[in-house]
Every structure is written in C-alpha cells, then in structure tokens.
Design a protein around this motif. Structure first.
Motif, PDB file in Angstrom:
ATOM      1  N   LYS A  86     -55.915  45.831  24.290  1.00 34.02           N
ATOM      2  CA  LYS A  86     -55.152  46.544  25.312  1.00 34.02           C
ATOM      3  C   LYS A  86     -53.893  45.762  25.681  1.00 34.02           C
ATOM      4  CE  LYS A  86     -55.488  48.585  29.915  1.00 34.02           C
ATOM      5  NZ  LYS A  86     -54.096  48.511  30.090  1.00 34.02           N
ATOM      6  N   ASP A  90     -50.253  47.269  25.147  1.00 38.58           N
ATOM      7  CA  ASP A  90     -49.366  47.426  26.300  1.00 38.58           C
ATOM      8  C   ASP A  90     -48.067  46.654  26.094  1.00 38.58           C
ATOM      9  OD1 ASP A  90     -51.225  49.022  27.525  1.00 38.58           O
ATOM     10  OD2 ASP A  90     -51.964  47.471  28.900  1.00 38.58           O
ATOM     11  N   ASP A 146     -53.408  54.071  31.761  1.00 41.31           N
ATOM     12  CA  ASP A 146     -54.609  53.861  30.963  1.00 41.31           C
ATOM     13  C   ASP A 146     -54.798  54.957  29.940  1.00 41.31           C
ATOM     14  OD1 ASP A 146     -55.224  51.551  32.269  1.00 41.31           O
ATOM     15  OD2 ASP A 146     -56.451  52.544  33.802  1.00 41.31           O
ATOM     16  N   ASN A 149     -53.225  54.865  24.430  1.00 41.64           N
ATOM     17  CA  ASN A 149     -53.885  53.871  23.598  1.00 41.64           C
ATOM     18  C   ASN A 149     -53.488  54.106  22.156  1.00 41.64           C
ATOM     19  OD1 ASN A 149     -55.693  55.784  22.358  1.00 41.64           O
ATOM     20  ND2 ASN A 149     -56.933  55.693  24.214  1.00 41.64           N
TER      21      ASN A 149
END
Length: 154
Positions: A86, A90, A146, A149
């Motif tokens: 993650k 990001d 969130d 992805n």
C-alpha cells in the motif's frame, strides 16, 4: 478374574486353557475375550497403553504449538507485506499525480512516455484515460483514498 464381557453381563467366566485362550461364554457368543490368568498383566497393559497415549498427546500438543507459532509469524509477515504494498502504491500514485500536475515531466527531467505494444494492460488503460479523470485518480490517491489499489487499474 472374569473377562470384560462376562463381568459386564454378570456371567460366569470359565476358561479351559487346554482348548482355548477364551472363556466359554465368549466362544459361544462369538465375541472377543480378554480373559487372562494373571489379572495384573491386563492392568499393566492398560497402564502402558495409557502412558503411550499420554506421550502421543504431549507430542501432538508440541506440534500444535509449533504450527501455531508459524501461523502467527506468517500472518505478521503477510500483514507487513500488504502494508508495504500500500505504501509503494500510494507513493507511486502520488508521484504520478505530481508528474501530471507538473506538465508530464519526471523529477529527473526525462519526459513521461509510455509506448510499445508489449506494455501491460494497466499502462494502456492509463494512456486511454482522459487527462481530467487521470488527474482525479492521482489526486484521490495522494489524499489517501482507500478505494484505489493496483488491482482496480487492471
């Protein structure tokens, strides 16, 4: 001492060792007979069996503890790996948003160019996106969305 079957059904347990190792009632009923001339030997056998089962139980409990520790360690490694994924994603999306806002130039001065027919599907999808929707995606990722992805791009 009577066999287990005779004792359980309150029968007389008679054994003729010259003919058989089983009592007459067990022979007549065709069931297993555990009669013994020496009652202590049956007890000793059961004590030994109980000791062996206890030993096996302890070994299995040790194996369970080892497997449980491995499961916990693997779970922690997986959680750490997902957290790193993650972070990398990001960071990459934030860099992409920055590049989009700065005129499609990379930080080292090279121009951001994606070409060739062997490129991954997600690169083709990014190239096909309109500049506005690509900027929206990059901004939402840089703000910690969130919902974005790597799997959602393909």
């Amino acid at each position: 001492m009577p066999c287990s079957s005779c004792h359980q059904h309150n029968r007389s347990c008679i054994v003729d060792r010259s003919k058989s190792l089983s009592c007459s009632e067990c022979i007549r009923r065709k069931v297993a007979c555990d009669v013994s001339v020496d009652p202590d030997s049956r007890f000793d056998k059961e004590v030994e069996k109980s000791r062996q089962l206890e030993e096996e139980e302890e070994n299995l409990m040790r194996e369970i503890a080892v497997l449980h520790n491995r499961l916990i360690r693997t779970h922690e490694q997986k959680r750490h790996s997902l957290r790193r994924q993650k972070e990398y994603f990001d960071r990459g999306m934030a860099d992409l948003a920055e590049e989009m806002n700065s005129g499609s130039e990379l930080s080292n001065g090279d121009v951001f160019v994606v070409e060739g027919s062997g490129e991954p599907d997600w690169v083709q999808e990014l190239n096909a996106m309109s500049p506005g929707s690509l900027e929206q995606l990059a901004v939402s990722v840089s703000q910690g969305s969130d919902g974005a992805n790597p799997q959602s791009l393909s």
